[in-house]
Design a protein around this motif. Structure first.
Motif, short mmCIF file in Angstrom:
data_model
loop_
_atom_site.label_atom_id
_atom_site.label_comp_id
_atom_site.label_asym_id
_atom_site.label_seq_id
_atom_site.Cartn_x
_atom_site.Cartn_y
_atom_site.Cartn_z
N VAL A 79 46.00 31.44 35.74
CA VAL A 79 45.30 30.16 35.71
C VAL A 79 45.23 29.56 37.11
CG1 VAL A 79 45.44 27.78 34.88
CG2 VAL A 79 45.83 29.68 33.29
N LYS A 80 46.33 29.64 37.86
CA LYS A 80 46.35 29.08 39.21
C LYS A 80 45.40 29.84 40.13
CE LYS A 80 49.40 27.59 42.95
NZ LYS A 80 48.43 27.99 43.99
N ARG A 81 45.40 31.17 40.07
CA ARG A 81 44.49 31.95 40.91
C ARG A 81 43.04 31.60 40.59
NH1 ARG A 81 46.11 36.22 43.82
NH2 ARG A 81 44.12 37.30 43.47
N ARG A 82 42.77 31.37 39.33
CA ARG A 82 41.41 30.97 38.95
C ARG A 82 41.06 29.60 39.52
NH1 ARG A 82 38.85 29.41 33.38
NH2 ARG A 82 36.74 30.29 33.60
N ALA A 83 42.00 28.67 39.42
CA ALA A 83 41.76 27.33 39.96
C ALA A 83 41.62 27.35 41.48
CB ALA A 83 42.91 26.40 39.55
N ASP A 84 42.31 28.29 42.14
CA ASP A 84 42.27 28.39 43.60
C ASP A 84 41.02 29.12 44.11
OD1 ASP A 84 44.66 27.04 43.77
OD2 ASP A 84 45.88 28.84 44.04
N GLY A 85 40.20 29.63 43.21
CA GLY A 85 38.98 30.33 43.61
C GLY A 85 39.20 31.76 44.04
N LEU A 86 40.33 32.37 43.64
CA LEU A 86 40.64 33.75 44.01
C LEU A 86 40.34 34.73 42.89
CD1 LEU A 86 44.08 33.13 45.77
CD2 LEU A 86 41.81 33.28 46.82
N TYR A 87 40.04 34.22 41.70
CA TYR A 87 39.90 35.11 40.55
C TYR A 87 38.96 34.48 39.53
CZ TYR A 87 41.12 36.64 35.80
OH TYR A 87 41.06 37.04 34.49
N GLY A 109 38.95 43.90 26.53
CA GLY A 109 38.53 44.50 27.78
C GLY A 109 38.40 43.43 28.86
N HIS A 110 38.46 43.84 30.12
CA HIS A 110 38.50 42.86 31.20
C HIS A 110 38.06 43.49 32.51
CE1 HIS A 110 40.73 40.95 34.63
NE2 HIS A 110 40.35 39.82 34.05
N VAL A 111 37.33 42.74 33.31
CA VAL A 111 37.18 43.02 34.74
C VAL A 111 37.40 41.71 35.48
CG1 VAL A 111 35.60 44.98 34.48
CG2 VAL A 111 34.67 42.68 34.79
N GLY A 112 37.97 41.81 36.67
CA GLY A 112 38.26 40.62 37.46
C GLY A 112 37.42 40.57 38.72
N LEU A 113 36.86 39.41 38.99
CA LEU A 113 36.22 39.13 40.27
C LEU A 113 37.32 38.60 41.18
CD1 LEU A 113 32.85 37.29 40.84
CD2 LEU A 113 34.86 36.70 42.19
N LEU A 114 37.65 39.37 42.21
CA LEU A 114 38.83 39.09 43.03
C LEU A 114 38.43 38.80 44.47
CD1 LEU A 114 40.93 42.15 41.76
CD2 LEU A 114 40.78 39.88 40.74
N LYS A 115 39.09 37.80 45.04
CA LYS A 115 38.90 37.47 46.45
C LYS A 115 40.26 37.36 47.14
CE LYS A 115 34.71 34.61 45.96
NZ LYS A 115 34.17 33.26 46.26
N SER A 116 40.26 37.62 48.44
CA SER A 116 41.45 37.36 49.25
C SER A 116 41.53 35.90 49.68
CB SER A 116 41.46 38.26 50.49
OG SER A 116 41.49 39.62 50.13
N LYS A 117 40.33 35.31 49.93
CA LYS A 117 40.23 33.90 50.32
C LYS A 117 39.09 33.28 49.51
CE LYS A 117 39.32 34.54 54.67
NZ LYS A 117 39.09 36.00 54.63
#
Length: 487
Positions: free
Chosen positions: A196-204, A218-226
């Motif tokens: 939840v925090k990573r999602r709120a931070d715009g990383l996921y 099933g799941h895929v994640g949109l992932l960012k470093s920043k």
């Protein structure tokens, strides 16, 4: 790669407790220690604990010993950590018959051992008990829920795809567990609050398939470093075996690509294992293009539901990139040694670039600016080179590589910006003097600038061309090029 099994903190006064010794013996059995060695393991736990308590904790009635149990591909590991009298216990110099018994047990177990002082942190004794060849440790490595698609009945209810909600996170963790047990590499994926925090931070951002009971299957994640990254990774892709053979991976990733385009990202990248063809086929069906091949990227003992080539070895991955409708013009300076393969990669990607061959030049004068990081989960080292100076560049790189190899790293990676002519001589030196070779390119990787990637294998390498299943003619050409570059 080491897998954490358990950590036990034992007061000094409880050494000799049979329950503890029996518990560790059972863990050793689960991890694949040969039956005839289990009694030796039990005795070793007792002897080491008693020796530590007698010689290092003798003045501390409240002293404790922390035992960490781990497993790697070929070893069952016992790590004893304590804060006692510095140098009070020396495993290599037994003071009495009891100490000699410990050494006899270690040698009898065909074990490796080490002992070191950790300064204010205390001392550590580690013993690695050799496992029989091809030890599978099924109870620990494959939880009962982890099955292949051939071993489970396929579900018949309908599924639909949507964005994840914060209230889905516990269901997501349950889906992950049904596929990987506790063997998934990203620890935070088991923590709903962290997700939840990573999602709120715009990383996921997650895209999920749910069934008729609103369970995540099933799941895929949109992932960012920043948060402000202009590209994203499509990762953390998994589908419950019961919902296989529905092309859910392709549908999930297509929705992620559409969303990345909707929010203005420049593209989506991902990595596909090359030991089997299925993930590559899914990427190709979506128009993703191969941009590189990284040998030895995945540790050998990472679980897979699908049988793959190269079992027991580190696994290569084929990198893919899918541009969106958004573009940013760049002028790039290509190292002469890789100009042709990079040019063809851009042609296949359909990304317009002003490609120029970098002029011949040497490294910059002065000292180097280099930063290195180690990923202990994947046993990888990563370099960031701010400046390659003539005074110390090769020496600095060699030192980092030796230190990384000593820390257990199997591979080292570096990404360098292609918008600078100064990159070309760095590539030449890394390849000619430091053992690096081509790994591919990645558009927009370095703060929006395209990058060339190099790789260096740090451990004995058993990866062969036969381990790589290339699912397109271009992938085969890229694979052949990188194996030739490796030499």
């Amino acid at each position: 790669m080491c897998k954490f099994i358990t950590k036990i903190t034992v007061p000094r006064t409880l050494w000799g407790l049979k329950t503890l010794q029996g518990y560790i013996r059972e863990l050793a059995a689960i991890c694949g220690v040969a039956p005839e060695r289990l009694l030796h393991v039990e005795m070793l736990v007792e002897e080491l604990g008693v020796n530590i308590a007698r010689y290092s904790l003798r003045n501390d009635p409240e002293g404790q010993i922390e035992i960490t149990v781990l497993k790697e591909l070929s070893s069952f590991i016992l790590r004893f950590h304590y804060r006692g009298i510095p140098y009070g216990y020396d495993i290599d110099n037994p003071k009495d018959e009891l100490g000699r018994i410990s050494m006899d047990l270690i040698h009898g177990l065909s074990s490796a051992y080490s002992m070191h002082e950790d300064g204010k942190a205390g001392q550590t004794v580690e013993v690695k008990v050799a496992l029989p060849e091809n030890s599978l440790a099924p109870e620990l490595e494959r939880p009962g829920l982890l099955k292949t698609t051939e071993e489970v009945g396929l579900a018949t209810d309908e599924t639909y795809i949507r964005h994840i909600a914060d209230t889905d996170m516990k269901l997501l963790v349950q889906c992950l567990y049904s596929v990987f047990g506790y063997n998934y590499s990203a620890d935070y994926m088991y923590n709903p609050e962290a997700l939840v925090k990573r999602r709120a931070d715009g990383l996921y951002e997650g895209i999920v398939a749910v069934n008729s009971k609103e369970e995540v299957v099933g799941h895929v994640g949109l992932l960012k470093s920043k948060p402000d990254d202009c590209i994203c990774e499509c990762g953390q892709a998994f589908v419950m075996p019961q919902y296989g053979k529905r092309k859910l991976f392709t549908r999930l990733k297509q929705q992620l690509i559409d969303y990345a385009d909707e929010i203005g990202l420049m593209g989506v990248f991902s990595s596909a294992v090359t030991g089997h063809p299925f993930t590559q086929r899914g990427n190709l069906a979506l128009g993703c293009v191969e941009t590189g091949l990284e040998l030895g990227y995945i540790p050998a003992d990472v679980e897979s539901m699908i049988k793959r080539r190269g079992e027991g070895k580190r696994q290569p991955v084929m990198n893919f990139f899918k541009p969106t409708s958004h573009h940013r013009h760049q002028q790039l300076w290509l190292p002469a040694c890789h100009a042709d393969i990079i040019t063809e990669t851009y042609t296949r990607l359909g990304i317009e670039r002003d490609l120029r061959q970098a002029p011949e030049q040497g490294l910059e004068e002065g000292t180097s600016i280099i930063h290195s990081e180690v990923n202990n989960v994947w046993n990888q080292a990563h370099l960031s080179i701010g400046k390659a100076g003539t005074e110390d560049f090769v020496q600095r790189i060699e030192t980092i590589l030796m230190r990384s190899a000593s820390a257990g790293c199997a591979v080292c990676y570096v990404s360098l910006p292609l918008d600078r002519p100064e990159t070309a001589p760095i590539v030449d030196v890394l390849q000619q003097k430091c053992g690096f070779f081509y790994a591919g390119i990645m558009p927009y990787e370095l703060d929006g600038v395209d990058a060339i990637r190099l790789q260096c294998l740090l451990q004995q390498d058993a990866i062969t061309r036969d381990d790589v299943m290339a699912e397109s003619e271009w992938a085969q050409k890229l694979s052949d090029y990188i194996f030739e570059a490796r030499g």
